[in-house]
Design a protein around this motif. Structure first.
Motif, PDB file in Angstrom:
ATOM      1  N   GLY A 228     -46.786  -6.832 -17.868  1.00  0.00           N
ATOM      2  CA  GLY A 228     -46.152  -6.845 -16.584  1.00  0.00           C
ATOM      3  C   GLY A 228     -45.787  -5.412 -16.248  1.00  0.00           C
ATOM      4  N   LEU A 229     -45.198  -5.342 -14.999  1.00  0.00           N
ATOM      5  CA  LEU A 229     -44.952  -4.159 -14.727  1.00  0.00           C
ATOM      6  C   LEU A 229     -44.095  -3.221 -15.467  1.00  0.00           C
ATOM      7  N   PRO A 230     -43.039  -3.836 -16.006  1.00  0.00           N
ATOM      8  CA  PRO A 230     -42.289  -2.943 -16.680  1.00  0.00           C
ATOM      9  C   PRO A 230     -42.914  -2.221 -17.949  1.00  0.00           C
ATOM     10  N   VAL A 231     -43.889  -2.731 -18.514  1.00  0.00           N
ATOM     11  CA  VAL A 231     -44.522  -2.455 -19.763  1.00  0.00           C
ATOM     12  C   VAL A 231     -45.652  -1.445 -19.432  1.00  0.00           C
ATOM     13  N   ALA A 232     -46.051  -1.639 -18.133  1.00  0.00           N
ATOM     14  CA  ALA A 232     -47.101  -0.584 -17.569  1.00  0.00           C
ATOM     15  C   ALA A 232     -46.252   0.792 -17.117  1.00  0.00           C
ATOM     16  N   ILE A 233     -45.116   0.528 -16.538  1.00  0.00           N
ATOM     17  CA  ILE A 233     -44.326   1.775 -16.315  1.00  0.00           C
ATOM     18  C   ILE A 233     -43.975   2.358 -17.640  1.00  0.00           C
ATOM     19  N   ALA A 234     -43.553   1.816 -18.538  1.00  0.00           N
ATOM     20  CA  ALA A 234     -43.182   2.479 -19.827  1.00  0.00           C
ATOM     21  C   ALA A 234     -44.429   3.084 -20.422  1.00  0.00           C
ATOM     22  N   ALA A 235     -45.587   2.450 -20.438  1.00  0.00           N
ATOM     23  CA  ALA A 235     -46.730   2.984 -21.006  1.00  0.00           C
ATOM     24  C   ALA A 235     -47.158   4.090 -20.351  1.00  0.00           C
ATOM     25  N   PHE A 236     -47.116   4.320 -18.880  1.00  0.00           N
ATOM     26  CA  PHE A 236     -47.428   5.417 -18.016  1.00  0.00           C
ATOM     27  C   PHE A 236     -46.547   6.498 -18.434  1.00  0.00           C
ATOM     28  N   VAL A 237     -45.115   6.253 -18.491  1.00  0.00           N
ATOM     29  CA  VAL A 237     -44.232   7.382 -18.667  1.00  0.00           C
ATOM     30  C   VAL A 237     -44.676   8.143 -20.173  1.00  0.00           C
ATOM     31  N   ALA A 238     -44.765   7.220 -21.325  1.00  0.00           N
ATOM     32  CA  ALA A 238     -45.182   7.626 -22.514  1.00  0.00           C
ATOM     33  C   ALA A 238     -46.329   8.543 -22.449  1.00  0.00           C
ATOM     34  N   LEU A 239     -47.522   7.874 -21.842  1.00  0.00           N
ATOM     35  CA  LEU A 239     -48.839   8.567 -21.637  1.00  0.00           C
ATOM     36  C   LEU A 239     -48.690   9.871 -21.130  1.00  0.00           C
ATOM     37  N   VAL A 240     -47.937   9.929 -20.067  1.00  0.00           N
ATOM     38  CA  VAL A 240     -47.627  11.231 -19.288  1.00  0.00           C
ATOM     39  C   VAL A 240     -46.935  12.288 -20.050  1.00  0.00           C
ATOM     40  N   ALA A 241     -45.888  11.963 -20.548  1.00  0.00           N
ATOM     41  CA  ALA A 241     -45.020  12.972 -21.387  1.00  0.00           C
ATOM     42  C   ALA A 241     -45.919  13.254 -22.773  1.00  0.00           C
ATOM     43  N   GLY A 242     -46.752  12.431 -23.179  1.00  0.00           N
ATOM     44  CA  GLY A 242     -47.633  12.764 -24.447  1.00  0.00           C
ATOM     45  C   GLY A 242     -48.588  13.685 -24.037  1.00  0.00           C
ATOM     46  N   GLY A 243     -49.209  13.570 -22.875  1.00  0.00           N
ATOM     47  CA  GLY A 243     -50.411  14.450 -22.375  1.00  0.00           C
ATOM     48  C   GLY A 243     -49.822  15.847 -21.996  1.00  0.00           C
ATOM     49  N   ILE A 244     -48.786  15.661 -21.191  1.00  0.00           N
ATOM     50  CA  ILE A 244     -48.142  17.157 -20.959  1.00  0.00           C
ATOM     51  C   ILE A 244     -47.700  17.835 -22.026  1.00  0.00           C
ATOM     52  N   ALA A 245     -47.017  17.378 -23.063  1.00  0.00           N
ATOM     53  CA  ALA A 245     -46.778  17.933 -24.384  1.00  0.00           C
ATOM     54  C   ALA A 245     -48.104  18.534 -25.100  1.00  0.00           C
ATOM     55  N   VAL A 246     -49.162  17.739 -25.040  1.00  0.00           N
ATOM     56  CA  VAL A 246     -50.297  18.086 -25.665  1.00  0.00           C
ATOM     57  C   VAL A 246     -50.767  19.350 -25.160  1.00  0.00           C
ATOM     58  N   HIS A 247     -50.785  19.355 -23.645  1.00  0.00           N
ATOM     59  CA  HIS A 247     -51.325  20.519 -22.985  1.00  0.00           C
ATOM     60  C   HIS A 247     -50.584  21.752 -23.241  1.00  0.00           C
ATOM     61  N   ILE A 248     -49.137  21.524 -23.155  1.00  0.00           N
ATOM     62  CA  ILE A 248     -48.278  22.730 -23.233  1.00  0.00           C
ATOM     63  C   ILE A 248     -48.715  23.308 -24.357  1.00  0.00           C
ATOM     64  N   LEU A 249     -48.646  22.717 -25.554  1.00  0.00           N
ATOM     65  CA  LEU A 249     -48.525  23.156 -26.925  1.00  0.00           C
ATOM     66  C   LEU A 249     -50.283  23.629 -27.274  1.00  0.00           C
ATOM     67  N   GLY A 250     -51.102  23.152 -26.573  1.00  0.00           N
ATOM     68  CA  GLY A 250     -52.576  23.595 -26.612  1.00  0.00           C
ATOM     69  C   GLY A 250     -52.781  24.984 -26.013  1.00  0.00           C
ATOM     70  N   GLU A 251     -51.943  25.117 -24.905  1.00  0.00           N
ATOM     71  CA  GLU A 251     -51.576  26.388 -23.912  1.00  0.00           C
ATOM     72  C   GLU A 251     -51.092  27.488 -24.865  1.00  0.00           C
ATOM     73  N   ARG A 252     -49.954  27.174 -25.321  1.00  0.00           N
ATOM     74  CA  ARG A 252     -49.223  28.211 -26.002  1.00  0.00           C
ATOM     75  C   ARG A 252     -50.119  28.660 -27.294  1.00  0.00           C
ATOM     76  N   LYS A 253     -50.916  27.785 -28.026  1.00  0.00           N
ATOM     77  CA  LYS A 253     -51.539  27.883 -29.143  1.00  0.00           C
ATOM     78  C   LYS A 253     -52.743  29.082 -28.594  1.00  0.00           C
ATOM     79  N   LEU A 254     -53.577  28.723 -27.628  1.00  0.00           N
ATOM     80  CA  LEU A 254     -54.463  29.562 -27.070  1.00  0.00           C
ATOM     81  C   LEU A 254     -53.891  31.033 -26.552  1.00  0.00           C
TER      82      LEU A 254
END
Length: 169
Positions: free
Chosen positions: A48-74
């Motif tokens: 349903g929509l609530p699970v999709a929204i929760a998955a979206f938020v979790a994936l966006v937060a994880g992706g942003i964190a992964v990019h910021i950590l990668g940028e800081r490392k480089l």
């Protein structure tokens, strides 16, 4: 080492402030949001929509964190390379942010030409690439960070000593 603070070796450089600019890339963040949206949309028929929204938020937060950590490392690696080159006597005019496709890069301006350092800024697969005069080398960012002294020394020899030597006919 604080990346936002100028290094103590500013007097050896012509125009470089001693700071490596931030390179959080909106294109990579956009790719994260689009990919998260596509991945989350798969959950709509099943949870349903609530699970999709929760998955979206979790994936966006994880992706942003992964990019910021990668940028800081480089950025840390690039700062370490430039700092070691200056300490060894190399002249750095400026360091600017540049981009090539989805790569996060910095251009190190020297009197002998431009050096491009950067790579893929996603922490689990972060890759460092250093290019100078059309020749480049790529390695895992974690490997480059572990061997920063040896990497800086070999690149200094290649770029500032061999590369700036007058060509003999």
């Amino acid at each position: 080492m604080q990346l936002e603070q100028p290094t103590q070796r500013q007097s050896q450089t012509a125009g470089w402030s001693g700071t490596i600019p931030s390179a959080v890339d909106a294109r990579v963040l956009g790719l994260v949001v689009v990919t998260a949206g596509l991945a989350a949309s798969v959950n709509v028929p099943y949870g349903g929509l609530p699970v999709a929204i929760a998955a979206f938020v979790a994936l966006v937060a994880g992706g942003i964190a992964v990019h910021i950590l990668g940028e800081r490392k480089l950025r840390r690696i690039t700062d370490g390379l430039v700092e070691r080159w200056v300490a060894a006597g190399g002249q750095i005019d400026d360091v600017t942010r540049s981009s090539d496709g989805m790569r996060t890069e910095w251009t190190v301006h020297t009197p002998d030409g431009e050096i491009t350092a950067g790579g893929i800024a996603l922490v689990p697969v972060a890759q460092l690439s250093v290019k100078w005069q059309g020749v480049g080398d790529t390695m895992a960012a974690s490997e480059a960070e572990e061997n920063i002294d040896a990497l800086a020394e070999s690149l200094y020899t290649e770029i500032f000593e061999i590369g700036s030597a007058p060509q003999q006919a």
